[in-house]
Design an enzyme around this catalytic site. Structure first.
Site, mmCIF file in Angstrom:
data_model
loop_
_atom_site.group_PDB
_atom_site.id
_atom_site.type_symbol
_atom_site.label_atom_id
_atom_site.label_comp_id
_atom_site.label_asym_id
_atom_site.label_seq_id
_atom_site.Cartn_x
_atom_site.Cartn_y
_atom_site.Cartn_z
ATOM 1 N N ASN A 11 5.880 0.958 -0.484
ATOM 2 C CA ASN A 11 6.547 1.658 -1.609
ATOM 3 C C ASN A 11 8.062 1.039 -1.637
ATOM 4 O O ASN A 11 8.589 1.202 -0.422
ATOM 5 C CB ASN A 11 6.598 2.983 -1.145
ATOM 6 C CG ASN A 11 7.059 4.140 -2.236
ATOM 7 O OD1 ASN A 11 8.050 3.816 -2.732
ATOM 8 N ND2 ASN A 11 6.334 5.104 -2.636
ATOM 9 N N HIS A 47 7.099 5.163 -7.211
ATOM 10 C CA HIS A 47 6.968 6.613 -8.017
ATOM 11 C C HIS A 47 8.037 6.862 -9.078
ATOM 12 O O HIS A 47 9.208 6.607 -8.819
ATOM 13 C CB HIS A 47 7.340 7.587 -6.799
ATOM 14 C CG HIS A 47 7.083 8.992 -7.129
ATOM 15 N ND1 HIS A 47 7.403 10.264 -6.267
ATOM 16 C CD2 HIS A 47 6.922 9.762 -8.567
ATOM 17 C CE1 HIS A 47 7.105 11.233 -6.915
ATOM 18 N NE2 HIS A 47 6.902 10.966 -8.220
ATOM 19 N N GLU A 74 2.760 5.877 -8.697
ATOM 20 C CA GLU A 74 2.930 7.507 -8.592
ATOM 21 C C GLU A 74 3.489 8.105 -9.654
ATOM 22 O O GLU A 74 4.584 7.884 -10.146
ATOM 23 C CB GLU A 74 3.444 7.625 -7.220
ATOM 24 C CG GLU A 74 2.837 7.120 -5.913
ATOM 25 C CD GLU A 74 3.199 7.422 -4.658
ATOM 26 O OE1 GLU A 74 2.684 7.145 -3.659
ATOM 27 O OE2 GLU A 74 4.618 7.761 -4.670
ATOM 28 N N HIS A 198 2.753 9.197 3.888
ATOM 29 C CA HIS A 198 3.877 9.986 3.863
ATOM 30 C C HIS A 198 4.327 9.989 5.654
ATOM 31 O O HIS A 198 3.511 10.741 6.228
ATOM 32 C CB HIS A 198 3.490 11.145 3.315
ATOM 33 C CG HIS A 198 4.896 11.844 2.898
ATOM 34 N ND1 HIS A 198 5.527 11.642 1.694
ATOM 35 C CD2 HIS A 198 5.606 12.812 3.452
ATOM 36 C CE1 HIS A 198 6.582 12.342 1.554
ATOM 37 N NE2 HIS A 198 6.651 13.225 2.630
#
Length: 250
Positions: A11, A47, A74, A198
């Site tokens: 990410n 995201h 995301e 996460h």
């Protein structure tokens, strides 16, 4: 039979966070994505939040155009994000909960409570040939509803477990771990592909990699922070090695 290979999605949101703290173009999250792929990442996650606090629209377009590995987009389940995702056509969309006041995604989607609202978004993405995943807690009711909604993938929110591990709360960590193990098995048995993410670091990524029902880990914040000290390529290689050690025990 050995477990299937475990994929690493990197990410790059917080490369964009650093860029936006000062403005301008640097550091460039697309450059970070390209470096991560060169170092062994299997895909890139980004995201696009409604407030555009880190990733911007143009970042998503460039990521889709420039990276050679799958892009995982995301987003919240909104009409604006649906329009952008259909225009961008990423490999995958992960639907996540979103509140403007939160610093990071605080929990999983309430698929049970919001199934009527989520169903048309899942159907449209499926019809467009975009793989849909739902970011949820390892809760049986949420997993079962995800399967009923025909989302092919879930991503288990590992934040509570990771926080408990880091804080040394052994009893809570054990309880959260048991939920993850049971949730991953339930989802796999229901025909869902299982991802997780996460709060993962080297140690927790190695631990969770030993679960054969999990096929992909999406990791960002820890890796970008670690990259400040040892470089992004070295961080990706170290994370890949930690995951491989764990997977060898699956």
């Amino acid at each position: 039979m050995p477990a299937s290979p475990l994929r690493l999605g990197v990410n790059v949101d917080h490369v964009a966070t650093l860029r936006n703290a000062r403005g301008g173009r640097n550091p460039d999250p697309v450059r970070a994505a390209l470096l991560a792929i060169e170092a062994g990442a299997d895909g890139i996650t980004a995201h696009l939040r409604e407030d555009r606090r880190h990733i911007r629209d143009e970042d998503m377009a460039r990521l889709k155009a420039e990276i050679s590995k799958p892009l995982n987009f995301e987003m919240a389940a909104t009409d604006d994000m649906m329009r952008i995702s259909l225009a961008t056509r990423p490999h995958a969309v992960c639907l996540v909960p979103e509140r403007r006041q939160e610093v990071t995604t605080e929990g999983g989607l309430d698929v049970v409570g919001q199934h009527n609202a989520l169903a048309p978004y899942i159907a449209r993405l499926n019809d467009a040939g975009i793989r849909v995943s739902l970011f949820i807690a390892a809760d049986p009711a949420q997993i079962e509803m995800a399967a009923r909604l025909r989302a092919p993938v879930i991503e288990i929110h590992t934040g509570a477990w990771c926080d408990a591990v880091v804080d040394g709360h052994t009893e809570k960590a054990d309880a959260e771990w048991k939920r993850i193990v049971a949730g991953a098995k339930l989802a796999k048995d229901a025909g869902l592909e299982v991802h997780a993410g996460h709060g993962l670091d080297y140690a927790t990524a190695e631990t969770i990699a030993a679960l054969p029902d999990i096929m992909e880990l999406n990791i960002g914040y820890y890796m970008i922070g670690e990259a400040l000290f040892v470089g992004l390529a070295e961080t990706v290689r170290s994370m890949r090695a930690a995951m491989d050690r764990g997977r060898s025990r699956a």
